[in-house]
Write a protein that holds these residues in place. Sequence first.
Motif, PDB file in Angstrom:
ATOM      1  N   PHE A  26       0.823  -1.209   0.000  1.00 56.24           N
ATOM      2  CA  PHE A  26       0.000   0.000   0.000  1.00 56.24           C
ATOM      3  C   PHE A  26       0.862   1.267   0.000  1.00 56.24           C
ATOM      4  N   ASP A  27       2.073   1.148  -0.553  1.00 59.78           N
ATOM      5  CA  ASP A  27       2.962   2.302  -0.756  1.00 59.78           C
ATOM      6  C   ASP A  27       3.451   2.943   0.538  1.00 59.78           C
ATOM      7  N   TYR A  28       3.670   2.107   1.550  1.00 58.34           N
ATOM      8  CA  TYR A  28       4.328   2.571   2.777  1.00 58.34           C
ATOM      9  C   TYR A  28       5.556   1.707   3.038  1.00 58.34           C
ATOM     10  N   GLU A  29       6.678   2.352   3.344  1.00 56.04           N
ATOM     11  CA  GLU A  29       7.911   1.659   3.696  1.00 56.04           C
ATOM     12  C   GLU A  29       8.093   1.744   5.209  1.00 56.04           C
ATOM     13  N   PRO A  30       7.995   0.607   5.921  1.00 52.18           N
ATOM     14  CA  PRO A  30       8.167   0.641   7.371  1.00 52.18           C
ATOM     15  C   PRO A  30       9.640   0.591   7.776  1.00 52.18           C
ATOM     16  N   ILE A  31       9.989   1.387   8.765  1.00 53.34           N
ATOM     17  CA  ILE A  31      11.283   1.304   9.444  1.00 53.34           C
ATOM     18  C   ILE A  31      10.954   1.011  10.895  1.00 53.34           C
ATOM     19  N   ILE A  32      11.516  -0.040  11.455  1.00 52.54           N
ATOM     20  CA  ILE A  32      11.122  -0.492  12.786  1.00 52.54           C
ATOM     21  C   ILE A  32      12.175  -0.114  13.804  1.00 52.54           C
ATOM     22  N   LEU A  33      11.732   0.441  14.917  1.00 52.73           N
ATOM     23  CA  LEU A  33      12.590   0.685  16.072  1.00 52.73           C
ATOM     24  C   LEU A  33      12.151  -0.261  17.176  1.00 52.73           C
ATOM     25  N   THR A  34      13.063  -1.121  17.601  1.00 56.76           N
ATOM     26  CA  THR A  34      12.725  -2.125  18.601  1.00 56.76           C
ATOM     27  C   THR A  34      13.929  -2.362  19.500  1.00 56.76           C
ATOM     28  N   ARG A  35      13.885  -3.373  20.301  1.00 56.95           N
ATOM     29  CA  ARG A  35      14.974  -3.719  21.207  1.00 56.95           C
ATOM     30  C   ARG A  35      15.808  -4.857  20.652  1.00 56.95           C
ATOM     31  N   ASP A  36      17.005  -4.969  21.127  1.00 57.55           N
ATOM     32  CA  ASP A  36      17.814  -6.148  20.839  1.00 57.55           C
ATOM     33  C   ASP A  36      17.177  -7.347  21.545  1.00 57.55           C
ATOM     34  N   ALA A  37      17.088  -8.461  20.841  1.00 59.83           N
ATOM     35  CA  ALA A  37      16.353  -9.616  21.379  1.00 59.83           C
ATOM     36  C   ALA A  37      17.267 -10.742  21.852  1.00 59.83           C
ATOM     37  N   SER A  38      18.554 -10.456  21.991  1.00 59.31           N
ATOM     38  CA  SER A  38      19.509 -11.526  22.321  1.00 59.31           C
ATOM     39  C   SER A  38      19.140 -12.265  23.597  1.00 59.31           C
ATOM     40  N   ASN A  39      18.690 -11.517  24.614  1.00 59.73           N
ATOM     41  CA  ASN A  39      18.384 -12.140  25.908  1.00 59.73           C
ATOM     42  C   ASN A  39      16.891 -12.275  26.166  1.00 59.73           C
ATOM     43  N   ALA A  40      16.097 -12.180  25.118  1.00 59.62           N
ATOM     44  CA  ALA A  40      14.644 -12.293  25.295  1.00 59.62           C
ATOM     45  C   ALA A  40      14.273 -13.678  25.819  1.00 59.62           C
ATOM     46  N   TYR A  56       5.744 -24.204  24.571  1.00 56.04           N
ATOM     47  CA  TYR A  56       5.579 -23.171  23.559  1.00 56.04           C
ATOM     48  C   TYR A  56       6.139 -23.660  22.232  1.00 56.04           C
ATOM     49  N   MET A  57       5.389 -23.417  21.166  1.00 56.52           N
ATOM     50  CA  MET A  57       5.804 -23.868  19.838  1.00 56.52           C
ATOM     51  C   MET A  57       5.995 -22.678  18.910  1.00 56.52           C
ATOM     52  N   LYS A  58       6.788 -22.872  17.891  1.00 59.66           N
ATOM     53  CA  LYS A  58       6.898 -21.875  16.845  1.00 59.66           C
ATOM     54  C   LYS A  58       5.518 -21.690  16.221  1.00 59.66           C
ATOM     55  N   LEU A  85      11.428 -15.291  25.472  1.00 64.68           N
ATOM     56  CA  LEU A  85      10.603 -16.076  24.549  1.00 64.68           C
ATOM     57  C   LEU A  85      10.948 -15.658  23.120  1.00 64.68           C
ATOM     58  N   LYS A  86      11.479 -16.600  22.342  1.00 71.21           N
ATOM     59  CA  LYS A  86      11.920 -16.274  20.992  1.00 71.21           C
ATOM     60  C   LYS A  86      11.330 -17.254  19.981  1.00 71.21           C
ATOM     61  N   ASP A  87      11.073 -16.749  18.789  1.00 74.63           N
ATOM     62  CA  ASP A  87      10.590 -17.571  17.686  1.00 74.63           C
ATOM     63  C   ASP A  87      11.231 -17.028  16.408  1.00 74.63           C
ATOM     64  N   GLU A  88      12.363 -17.622  16.043  1.00 71.96           N
ATOM     65  CA  GLU A  88      13.130 -17.149  14.891  1.00 71.96           C
ATOM     66  C   GLU A  88      12.335 -17.247  13.585  1.00 71.96           C
ATOM     67  N   THR A  89      11.359 -18.138  13.527  1.00 73.33           N
ATOM     68  CA  THR A  89      10.603 -18.315  12.283  1.00 73.33           C
ATOM     69  C   THR A  89       9.790 -17.075  11.930  1.00 73.33           C
ATOM     70  N   LEU A  90       9.471 -16.253  12.928  1.00 78.00           N
ATOM     71  CA  LEU A  90       8.684 -15.049  12.662  1.00 78.00           C
ATOM     72  C   LEU A  90       9.468 -14.034  11.838  1.00 78.00           C
ATOM     73  N   LEU A  91      10.792 -14.168  11.813  1.00 83.41           N
ATOM     74  CA  LEU A  91      11.617 -13.260  11.015  1.00 83.41           C
ATOM     75  C   LEU A  91      11.304 -13.385   9.525  1.00 83.41           C
ATOM     76  N   SER A  92      10.779 -14.529   9.131  1.00 85.09           N
ATOM     77  CA  SER A  92      10.473 -14.745   7.713  1.00 85.09           C
ATOM     78  C   SER A  92       9.324 -13.844   7.239  1.00 85.09           C
ATOM     79  N   ASP A  93       8.567 -13.281   8.181  1.00 86.98           N
ATOM     80  CA  ASP A  93       7.481 -12.369   7.807  1.00 86.98           C
ATOM     81  C   ASP A  93       7.986 -10.969   7.475  1.00 86.98           C
ATOM     82  N   ILE A  94       9.245 -10.683   7.788  1.00 89.93           N
ATOM     83  CA  ILE A  94       9.790  -9.351   7.524  1.00 89.93           C
ATOM     84  C   ILE A  94      10.330  -9.330   6.098  1.00 89.93           C
TER      85      ILE A  94
END
Length: 415
Positions: A32-46, A293-295, A48-57
């Motif tokens: 829809f003609d918008y370019e997102p730039i995300i500001l978030t935290r480093d997740a190294s020590n999070a 917890y599952m991916k 709860l992690k799910d690396e598979t969600l990175l595929s949505d980016i």
Amino acid sequence: MKKVLMIAHQFPPIGGSGVQRTVKFVKYLRNFDYEPIILTRDASNAALKDETLLSDIPKGIKVVRTNACDFAALPGIFKYFGKVVNKLLIPDSERVWQHFARKQALDAVKDNKIDVIYTTSAPYSDHLLGVYLKKHYPEIPLVCDFRDEWTNNPYHVRKGLRAKIERDQEKMVLKYADCLITNTPVMLSNFLRDNPETKGKFYVIPNGYDDEDFVGMEDIKPANVRFTLTYTGLLYGKRKPDNFFEALKRAIDEGSVDKSKINVRLIGNYKVDQLQAVIDSYNLSDVVALMPYMKHRECLLELVKSDALLLLEPSGPGAEAFYTGKVFEYMNTKRPILASIPERGAAAQLITDTKTGLVSDFNDIENTKKNLIHLYNCWDNGTNPINPVIEEVKKFERKELTKALVEVLNNSFKK
């Protein structure tokens, strides 16, 4: 293409339900003609992690990762000190992160020539960072998205001085935002009741499901030798399975459900020993199984393989406002939902309108038992207890919801 800075403390590879809304917006905004730039935290020590969600980016999306400032992740005995500190911070444990992320946030706006700023909560500190940017760049529209209510949130009751400080913080966010988004019509009514001056700023965009997450699962049919009822997600605070367990126990004890022919699965990140003790107290250890917890996609697959899906949401002041994110993915599986939730709430109305399940009030154990028995009998007889209104379900597909977000972003320039 306009550029939107999306401030989202919870973002992949962090796992859990809180990241789904934002990452799905990110996935489809370019359509829809918008370019997102995300500001978030480093997740190294999070936790709860799910690396598979990175595929949505999508490829090439810029993600600015700041220091986490996660006191609960301190080593050894210091983590206990960190947990105490987190409880004292106002409005939430990410207040320190919000403070130290300011410079990178300012740089992100300047370096990327941002057109509009979007913040999402929880944590509510995301919105405070958005207001900080708004004060520095008053010409840039600010859009604040409340996935949950703030001071009216029944899961986080504030008292005394803390309640006053958070009400003031909330008022400030509502004042500075050009547009505001909330998750359900009930939440909208609550916000407008308490903040009538925001009328004209607020929009409703619910959570939803992503069709692409279900690719390859369309033809899966449950083939369970026991009636399999699955719950996914958190259990905390008032959201407890005790009432459902009592309903299940009564159905078994009266002979309406054969104990050897039913299997209840709870999938999530639980305190296993505590929850197992509750299960044992109802003599359901042969019936209820705890699964880790599952991916995300693995979890969806388990839902599709189930005969029915369990939805739990406690009743009480404010609870009627919640949809809970999982309900939309539940609906898209086309498996019947056994809902023990506020019977006059947003989620109950949604399930009723889409004809995707059976609803009983969270505290109505007898009606929950009757609904459970009905679904069990339908399974045993090989009949389908629901006839979903597909057209209504499709309104909650993530592409459609991203389109709605874009309309709000566009409207923010007119304020």
